[in-house]
Scaffold this motif. Structure first.
Motif, PDB file in Angstrom:
ATOM      1  N   GLU A  12      88.590  37.478  18.143  1.00 50.58           N
ATOM      2  CA  GLU A  12      89.732  38.182  18.736  1.00 50.58           C
ATOM      3  C   GLU A  12      90.375  37.343  19.834  1.00 50.58           C
ATOM      4  N   VAL A  13      89.537  36.736  20.668  1.00 49.27           N
ATOM      5  CA  VAL A  13      90.046  35.864  21.725  1.00 49.27           C
ATOM      6  C   VAL A  13      90.740  34.646  21.121  1.00 49.27           C
ATOM      7  N   ALA A  14      90.115  34.037  20.132  1.00 48.47           N
ATOM      8  CA  ALA A  14      90.655  32.820  19.523  1.00 48.47           C
ATOM      9  C   ALA A  14      92.061  33.030  18.990  1.00 48.47           C
ATOM     10  N   ASN A  15      92.310  34.185  18.426  1.00 46.05           N
ATOM     11  CA  ASN A  15      93.604  34.405  17.789  1.00 46.05           C
ATOM     12  C   ASN A  15      94.683  34.885  18.743  1.00 46.05           C
ATOM     13  N   ARG A  16      94.344  35.052  20.011  1.00 44.02           N
ATOM     14  CA  ARG A  16      95.363  35.378  21.015  1.00 44.02           C
ATOM     15  C   ARG A  16      95.937  34.123  21.670  1.00 44.02           C
ATOM     16  N   LEU A  17      95.283  32.976  21.501  1.00 44.94           N
ATOM     17  CA  LEU A  17      95.646  31.791  22.272  1.00 44.94           C
ATOM     18  C   LEU A  17      96.844  31.056  21.690  1.00 44.94           C
ATOM     19  N   THR A  18      97.707  30.603  22.579  1.00 47.91           N
ATOM     20  CA  THR A  18      98.806  29.701  22.262  1.00 47.91           C
ATOM     21  C   THR A  18      98.514  28.358  22.925  1.00 47.91           C
ATOM     22  N   PRO A  19      99.247  27.308  22.590  1.00 47.28           N
ATOM     23  CA  PRO A  19      99.018  26.047  23.312  1.00 47.28           C
ATOM     24  C   PRO A  19      99.117  26.196  24.826  1.00 47.28           C
ATOM     25  N   ASP A  20     100.082  26.961  25.313  1.00 46.10           N
ATOM     26  CA  ASP A  20     100.238  27.126  26.761  1.00 46.10           C
ATOM     27  C   ASP A  20      99.060  27.885  27.369  1.00 46.10           C
ATOM     28  N   SER A  21      98.666  28.987  26.748  1.00 43.77           N
ATOM     29  CA  SER A  21      97.552  29.752  27.325  1.00 43.77           C
ATOM     30  C   SER A  21      96.229  29.019  27.150  1.00 43.77           C
ATOM     31  N   TYR A  22      96.105  28.243  26.080  1.00 47.43           N
ATOM     32  CA  TYR A  22      94.902  27.432  25.882  1.00 47.43           C
ATOM     33  C   TYR A  22      94.776  26.400  26.993  1.00 47.43           C
ATOM     34  N   VAL A  80      93.502  28.188  30.174  1.00 45.14           N
ATOM     35  CA  VAL A  80      92.073  28.498  30.081  1.00 45.14           C
ATOM     36  C   VAL A  80      91.244  27.228  30.216  1.00 45.14           C
ATOM     37  N   ALA A  81      91.620  26.190  29.469  1.00 46.85           N
ATOM     38  CA  ALA A  81      90.827  24.960  29.463  1.00 46.85           C
ATOM     39  C   ALA A  81      90.854  24.263  30.811  1.00 46.85           C
ATOM     40  N   GLU A  82      91.991  24.233  31.476  1.00 49.73           N
ATOM     41  CA  GLU A  82      92.059  23.583  32.787  1.00 49.73           C
ATOM     42  C   GLU A  82      91.146  24.295  33.781  1.00 49.73           C
ATOM     43  N   ARG A  83      91.125  25.613  33.716  1.00 50.67           N
ATOM     44  CA  ARG A  83      90.254  26.371  34.605  1.00 50.67           C
ATOM     45  C   ARG A  83      88.778  26.075  34.310  1.00 50.67           C
ATOM     46  N   VAL A  84      88.429  26.021  33.032  1.00 49.58           N
ATOM     47  CA  VAL A  84      87.042  25.758  32.634  1.00 49.58           C
ATOM     48  C   VAL A  84      86.635  24.339  33.006  1.00 49.58           C
ATOM     49  N   PHE A  85      87.485  23.359  32.696  1.00 51.68           N
ATOM     50  CA  PHE A  85      87.145  21.965  32.978  1.00 51.68           C
ATOM     51  C   PHE A  85      87.042  21.713  34.487  1.00 51.68           C
ATOM     52  N   THR A  86      87.867  22.392  35.264  1.00 56.30           N
ATOM     53  CA  THR A  86      87.770  22.258  36.718  1.00 56.30           C
ATOM     54  C   THR A  86      86.455  22.847  37.220  1.00 56.30           C
ATOM     55  N   GLU A  87      86.069  23.990  36.673  1.00 56.80           N
ATOM     56  CA  GLU A  87      84.778  24.576  37.043  1.00 56.80           C
ATOM     57  C   GLU A  87      83.635  23.642  36.677  1.00 56.80           C
ATOM     58  N   MET A  88      83.722  23.012  35.511  1.00 56.04           N
ATOM     59  CA  MET A  88      82.703  22.038  35.113  1.00 56.04           C
ATOM     60  C   MET A  88      82.626  20.880  36.095  1.00 56.04           C
ATOM     61  N   ARG A  89      83.771  20.320  36.415  1.00 61.17           N
ATOM     62  CA  ARG A  89      83.796  19.174  37.329  1.00 61.17           C
ATOM     63  C   ARG A  89      83.177  19.538  38.666  1.00 61.17           C
ATOM     64  N   MET A 102      97.569  22.155  20.083  1.00 61.49           N
ATOM     65  CA  MET A 102      96.343  22.697  20.668  1.00 61.49           C
ATOM     66  C   MET A 102      95.441  21.586  21.195  1.00 61.49           C
ATOM     67  N   GLU A 103      95.364  20.496  20.469  1.00 66.15           N
ATOM     68  CA  GLU A 103      94.548  19.366  20.911  1.00 66.15           C
ATOM     69  C   GLU A 103      95.128  18.734  22.174  1.00 66.15           C
ATOM     70  N   LEU A 104      96.434  18.585  22.203  1.00 66.19           N
ATOM     71  CA  LEU A 104      97.073  17.984  23.375  1.00 66.19           C
ATOM     72  C   LEU A 104      96.981  18.900  24.593  1.00 66.19           C
ATOM     73  N   ALA A 105      96.879  20.203  24.369  1.00 65.41           N
ATOM     74  CA  ALA A 105      96.662  21.127  25.484  1.00 65.41           C
ATOM     75  C   ALA A 105      95.313  20.850  26.137  1.00 65.41           C
ATOM     76  N   LEU A 106      94.299  20.568  25.334  1.00 63.26           N
ATOM     77  CA  LEU A 106      92.977  20.230  25.875  1.00 63.26           C
ATOM     78  C   LEU A 106      93.013  18.907  26.631  1.00 63.26           C
ATOM     79  N   VAL A 107      93.704  17.935  26.070  1.00 61.78           N
ATOM     80  CA  VAL A 107      93.815  16.629  26.725  1.00 61.78           C
ATOM     81  C   VAL A 107      94.486  16.769  28.086  1.00 61.78           C
ATOM     82  N   ALA A 108      95.577  17.511  28.126  1.00 62.00           N
ATOM     83  CA  ALA A 108      96.289  17.698  29.398  1.00 62.00           C
ATOM     84  C   ALA A 108      95.421  18.446  30.406  1.00 62.00           C
ATOM     85  N   ALA A 109      94.659  19.428  29.935  1.00 63.39           N
ATOM     86  CA  ALA A 109      93.798  20.194  30.827  1.00 63.39           C
ATOM     87  C   ALA A 109      92.700  19.317  31.421  1.00 63.39           C
TER      88      ALA A 109
END
Length: 428
Positions: free
Chosen positions: A87-97, A100-109, A136-143
């Motif tokens: 359900e979560v996976a299918n709500r995501l767009t490149p922008d919202s992804y 989410v990813a930037e927040r997660v990667f910052t928490e990891m760092r 979607m892949e480039l959203a992760l890279v940017a994050a």
């Protein structure tokens, strides 16, 4: 950044398998070029306290973070949790992804992870229509670039909804049709990533699981994926996966992957919870890496994998935070030991050097980021200048033997992370 030189002095540092005092580190373009032990700092050095190599998160699904603290009251099992995840996976767009990813990667760092292997299969739009590029892949890279963490994008082949079953409606955005088309997209993605990410981004590959890829597609991947690319797969996370694989192929998941030549030193088996002795021997003989995700495996009730038996057979260990119920490399390392104490009813299953190795060199080797994946843990010349400063004076660590910090420290004891020579304090 070509030719940029960085100079640091550490009050203490983990260097090639031992804790040393007064360590001076010089790096050029984010790679260690000189290590000198037992010397005072120079005026232009960045002065640090106790420093250890950066921790690697070898298995991450960034979007799973959206489920933290939202599923416990429902109880259930892995399969019910998976439905919520779709359900979560299918709500995501490149922008919202990206958000989410930037927040997660910052928490990891901030927790001490300096590298992450993102096991990524949200390739297309909901329903399966491709995006115009690799949004979607480039959203992760940017994050990851924004967060300042090293990213290995493990682009994932996900073609079936189960053994000999088509993708379900909720899985359509994961699939490329067949392995040939996945490989074609993988090569185009590799070209698209060239020059992106400030040198912090590389492309790896993953097979979601033997549930998600047919025998034929495994053969195509074995024949056509470049041999120098790290390859990951979920393996035997659930007994139901093993039963389905045995019924369809007469082999365990590890046996099926090995039958196609996919189990080697570049291969990482994620979870590997429910293995036979034959599976353990295959993984150990190949020198494969086992990525344990203790907090996720506990949260989902998956079970406790045979980590000491795998290591004894010759496999290397690494850690991941998977669904991010917790983002804390030191918590994962502590659980790696403590879960085995509960399982085997004895203490000291893994000595400290093994825990340090699993958190650092093992994960970097799993992601293709280390030149010496089997070496003792520690900073060394020729490796990335990725490191973590730990506050050994904190209330939690006062009186603790620094060598045993994997069992006592936590992410809140991290003072700073260094990725490719760039120092960042938590919260900045």
């Amino acid at each position: 950044m070509s030719g940029e030189r960085q100079r640091f002095h550490c009050e203490a540092a983990l260097v090639e398998g031992r804790l040393a005092e007064r360590v001076r580190v010089e790096a050029v373009d984010g790679v260690v070029v000189e290590l000198v032990v037992g010397v005072p700092p120079r005026p232009d050095d960045v002065v640090l306290g106790t420093v250890v190599p950066g921790f690697a998160n070898a298995h991450s699904h960034a979007f799973h973070r959206e489920l933290r603290g939202c599923t416990h009251a429902d109880g259930g099992d892995f399969w019910q949790w998976r439905h919520r995840m779709y359900e979560v996976a299918n709500r995501l767009t490149p922008d919202s992804y990206h958000v989410v990813a930037e927040r997660v990667f910052t928490e990891m760092r901030d927790a001490g992870y300096t590298a992450v292997g993102e096991f990524h299969y949200l390739h297309h739009q909901p329903g399966g229509t491709p995006y115009g590029g690799h949004e979607m892949e480039l959203a992760l890279v940017a994050a990851a670039t924004s967060a300042g963490i090293r990213l290995v994008l493990l682009d994932t082949c996900y073609l079936s909804g189960g053994v000999n079953e088509p993708l379900g409606a909720e899985q359509q955005r994961f699939g490329d049709g067949d392995a040939h088309r996945w490989l074609d997209r993988w090569h185009r993605l590799r070209d698209a990533l060239s020059g992106r990410g400030d040198g912090l981004v590389t492309l790896g590959a993953a097979i979601h699981s033997v549930r998600a890829v047919s025998r034929y597609d495994l053969s195509v991947i074995a024949d056509s994926l470049p041999q120098n690319v790290p390859l990951h797969a979920h393996v035997s996370e659930q007994p139901a996966e093993n039963r389905a694989c045995l019924e369809a192929h007469g082999l365990t998941p590890v046996g099926l992957l090995a039958d196609h030549g996919l189990v080697s030193s570049r291969f990482s088996a994620v979870h590997a919870t429910h293995l036979t002795t034959g599976d353990i021997d295959l993984l150990g003989d190949a020198g494969a890496t086992i990525v344990m995700c203790p907090t996720t495996e506990a949260d989902l009730g998956d079970g406790i994998g045979p980590a000491p038996e795998l290591q004894g057979a010759g496999a290397r260990l690494a850690i991941g935070s998977d669904q991010h119920v917790v983002i804390d490399p030191l918590e994962e390392l502590s659980r790696l030991e403590l879960d085995q104490r509960l399982r085997l009813q004895r203490r000291g299953v893994f000595p400290p050097d093994m825990l340090w190795a699993a958190g650092t060199a093992g994960g970097y080797g799993s992601l293709g980021l280390s030149r010496n994946p089997g070496s003792p843990p520690g900073l060394r010349v020729g490796e990335h200048w990725d490191a973590v400063e730990i506050d050994t004076t904190s209330a939690r660590l006062r009186g603790v033997d620094p060598w045993q910090m994997p069992l006592a420290a936590r992410a809140c004891d991290v003072r700073a992370t260094i990725v490719a020579g760039r120092l960042t304090r938590p919260g900045r």
